[in-house]
Scaffold this motif. Structure first.
Motif, short mmCIF file in Angstrom:
data_model
loop_
_atom_site.label_atom_id
_atom_site.label_comp_id
_atom_site.label_asym_id
_atom_site.label_seq_id
_atom_site.Cartn_x
_atom_site.Cartn_y
_atom_site.Cartn_z
N PRO A 1 -8.94 11.25 -59.52
CA PRO A 1 -10.35 11.36 -59.97
C PRO A 1 -11.07 12.52 -59.27
O PRO A 1 -10.77 12.84 -58.13
CB PRO A 1 -10.94 10.02 -59.54
CG PRO A 1 -9.79 9.09 -59.40
CD PRO A 1 -8.65 9.93 -58.92
N GLN A 2 -12.02 13.10 -59.99
CA GLN A 2 -12.86 14.16 -59.44
C GLN A 2 -14.31 13.73 -59.48
O GLN A 2 -14.79 13.24 -60.51
CB GLN A 2 -12.68 15.45 -60.23
CG GLN A 2 -11.39 16.19 -59.90
CD GLN A 2 -11.48 17.66 -60.23
OE1 GLN A 2 -11.54 18.03 -61.40
NE2 GLN A 2 -11.51 18.51 -59.21
N PHE A 3 -15.00 13.94 -58.38
CA PHE A 3 -16.38 13.51 -58.21
C PHE A 3 -17.32 14.30 -59.11
O PHE A 3 -17.28 15.53 -59.14
CB PHE A 3 -16.76 13.67 -56.74
CG PHE A 3 -18.22 13.44 -56.44
CD1 PHE A 3 -19.03 14.49 -56.04
CD2 PHE A 3 -18.78 12.18 -56.55
CE1 PHE A 3 -20.36 14.28 -55.74
CE2 PHE A 3 -20.11 11.96 -56.26
CZ PHE A 3 -20.91 13.02 -55.85
N ILE A 4 -18.20 13.56 -59.82
CA ILE A 4 -19.19 14.22 -60.68
C ILE A 4 -20.59 14.08 -60.07
O ILE A 4 -21.28 15.08 -59.84
CB ILE A 4 -19.20 13.62 -62.10
CG1 ILE A 4 -17.78 13.55 -62.69
CG2 ILE A 4 -20.10 14.47 -63.00
CD1 ILE A 4 -17.74 12.88 -64.06
N PHE A 5 -21.06 12.84 -59.87
CA PHE A 5 -22.40 12.58 -59.36
C PHE A 5 -22.41 11.37 -58.45
O PHE A 5 -21.58 10.47 -58.58
CB PHE A 5 -23.37 12.24 -60.51
CG PHE A 5 -23.77 13.36 -61.40
CD1 PHE A 5 -23.32 13.41 -62.70
CD2 PHE A 5 -24.61 14.36 -60.95
CE1 PHE A 5 -23.68 14.44 -63.54
CE2 PHE A 5 -24.98 15.40 -61.78
CZ PHE A 5 -24.52 15.44 -63.09
N GLN A 6 -23.42 11.34 -57.57
CA GLN A 6 -23.76 10.13 -56.84
C GLN A 6 -25.26 9.92 -56.92
O GLN A 6 -26.04 10.86 -56.71
CB GLN A 6 -23.34 10.20 -55.37
CG GLN A 6 -23.68 8.95 -54.59
CD GLN A 6 -23.33 9.04 -53.12
OE1 GLN A 6 -24.07 8.58 -52.26
NE2 GLN A 6 -22.19 9.60 -52.81
N TYR A 7 -25.68 8.69 -57.23
CA TYR A 7 -27.08 8.33 -57.29
C TYR A 7 -27.36 7.17 -56.34
O TYR A 7 -26.51 6.28 -56.16
CB TYR A 7 -27.48 7.91 -58.71
CG TYR A 7 -27.84 9.07 -59.59
CD1 TYR A 7 -26.84 9.87 -60.14
CD2 TYR A 7 -29.16 9.41 -59.84
CE1 TYR A 7 -27.15 10.96 -60.91
CE2 TYR A 7 -29.49 10.50 -60.63
CZ TYR A 7 -28.48 11.27 -61.15
OH TYR A 7 -28.80 12.36 -61.93
N TYR A 8 -28.51 7.21 -55.74
CA TYR A 8 -28.96 6.12 -54.87
C TYR A 8 -30.45 5.97 -55.07
O TYR A 8 -31.20 6.95 -55.00
CB TYR A 8 -28.65 6.42 -53.40
CG TYR A 8 -29.11 5.33 -52.45
CD1 TYR A 8 -30.26 5.51 -51.70
CD2 TYR A 8 -28.40 4.16 -52.32
CE1 TYR A 8 -30.70 4.51 -50.84
CE2 TYR A 8 -28.81 3.16 -51.46
CZ TYR A 8 -29.97 3.34 -50.72
OH TYR A 8 -30.37 2.35 -49.87
N GLU A 9 -30.88 4.74 -55.32
CA GLU A 9 -32.30 4.45 -55.54
C GLU A 9 -32.89 5.42 -56.56
O GLU A 9 -33.99 5.97 -56.34
CB GLU A 9 -33.06 4.51 -54.22
CG GLU A 9 -32.78 3.35 -53.30
CD GLU A 9 -33.51 2.07 -53.71
OE1 GLU A 9 -34.02 1.97 -54.85
OE2 GLU A 9 -33.54 1.12 -52.91
#
Lengths: 113, 115
Positions: free
Chosen positions: B43-51
């Protein structure tokens, strides 16, 4: 880009034998994690080892980390048919908690009954 | 307790179309990350969201966008689809911010095929 490189790419052993797979990476890391994936589905977290740790155990799993060599190994003891899966190492670079996991290409493990 | 859920399971689109993928995190988890897994690769990282805020972005073109809702569920949008966007899209949830420092829980994925 993929930082981790697992070795071997594929491994086939008899049930009951031990399986060892290795992972090499390139940059300084905060932690290294191992995941299992069955048949192209979601990943299951197996174990997380932090950069200041050298060895961790979880059930039949043993993970080692050598930060001087930038490498890790995953040992599965007394393998079972259900262990057949792809195994990935994933690294988190130092200070990169928001930057996601960087996965290798994986080792495909086949356990022959 | 339910794990991470993703919808749809499979999707077939044609080049140039737009697609929206959905993810519901584990109850109580506030962080959601998206990954793309091309066949035979990790897998390749696309996005990370928090709050509801973007915390991290991988090396993907602007055709890829995402958002997180007040209930912490998330959508991944891909515009102007290319054949190379065909992949398994994975969503992962975690309790905390800077989620990569901790265990992440992955959903079963959405398999996107672009024709």
């Amino acid at each position: 880009s993929q930082q981790g490189e697992e070795d071997p790419q594929a491994l086939s052993i008899q049930e009951g034998e031990n399986a060892t797979m290795n992972c090499s990476y390139k940059t300084s890391i905060n932690n290294l994690q191992w995941y299992r994936q069955n048949s192209g589905r979601g990943l299951v977290h197996l174990i997380l080892i932090r950069s200041n740790e050298r060895e961790k155990h979880s059930g039949r799993l043993r993970v080692t980390l050598d930060t001087s060599k930038k490498s890790s190994s995953l040992l599965i003891t007394a393998s079972r048919a259900a262990d057949t899966a792809s195994y990935f190492c994933a690294t988190v670079k130092w200070g990169g908690g928001a930057d996601g996991l960087t996965f290798g290409k994986g080792t495909h493990l086949i356990i022959q009954p | 307790d339910a794990g991470v859920t993703q919808s749809p399971t499979h999707l077939i689109k044609t080049r140039g179309q737009q697609v929206t993928l959905r993810c519901s995190p584990i109850s109580g988890h506030k962080s959601v990350s998206w990954y793309q897994q091309v066949l035979g690769q990790g897998p390749q990282f696309i996005f990370q969201y928090y709050e509801k805020e973007e915390r991290g972005r991988g090396n993907f073109p602007d055709r890829f966008s995402a958002r997180q809702f007040p209930n912490y569920s998330s959508e991944l949008n891909v515009n102007a689809l290319l054949l190379g966007d065909s992949a398994l899209y994975l969503c992962a949830s975690s309790l905390a911010d800077l989620s990569s420092y901790n265990e992440q829980f992955f959903g079963p994925g959405t398999r996107l095929t672009v024709l």
